[in-house]
Write a protein that holds these residues in place. Sequence first.
Motif, mmCIF file in Angstrom:
data_model
loop_
_atom_site.group_PDB
_atom_site.id
_atom_site.type_symbol
_atom_site.label_atom_id
_atom_site.label_comp_id
_atom_site.label_asym_id
_atom_site.label_seq_id
_atom_site.Cartn_x
_atom_site.Cartn_y
_atom_site.Cartn_z
ATOM 1 N N TYR A 134 0.808 -1.272 -0.058
ATOM 2 C CA TYR A 134 -0.058 0.097 -0.212
ATOM 3 C C TYR A 134 0.946 1.357 0.048
ATOM 4 O O TYR A 134 0.474 2.150 -0.857
ATOM 5 N N SER A 135 2.132 1.349 0.957
ATOM 6 C CA SER A 135 2.910 2.733 0.980
ATOM 7 C C SER A 135 3.443 2.656 -0.374
ATOM 8 O O SER A 135 3.330 3.862 -0.866
ATOM 9 N N LYS A 152 2.667 6.041 -3.023
ATOM 10 C CA LYS A 152 3.964 6.710 -3.721
ATOM 11 C C LYS A 152 3.697 6.846 -5.014
ATOM 12 O O LYS A 152 3.981 7.991 -5.615
#
Length: 108
Positions: free
Chosen positions: A56-57, A61
Amino acid sequence: MVTQIYPSCQHCGRTFTPGQTWLNANFCRAVFLIEFLKDNPDLTTWELSKQTGMLYSDTLKGMQKAREWGLVICAPEERAGSNGIRYRYKVAEEANGIINTWLQKQLI
């Protein structure tokens, strides 16, 4: 034992393994997500993460880079049961031209 297979960049071949980054990694993430969105429009960042297998991170980004460069059209919607807003994404018409510019500048 379950083995997790992560997606990789179609241009440089690097794998989007959690915690791994490289110069211009967010450009690679953005292009990967744009290609997925072409066939699956109107997804949120969370939905993109789940459906592509990208962390998810890293998805966040990549989508931030896509937004900064105008690769996507964002449609805000209210979250059910909370005061927050989430965005659904579609690929912008000029996305291919921008990605070609990135390729020429060797950003991906």
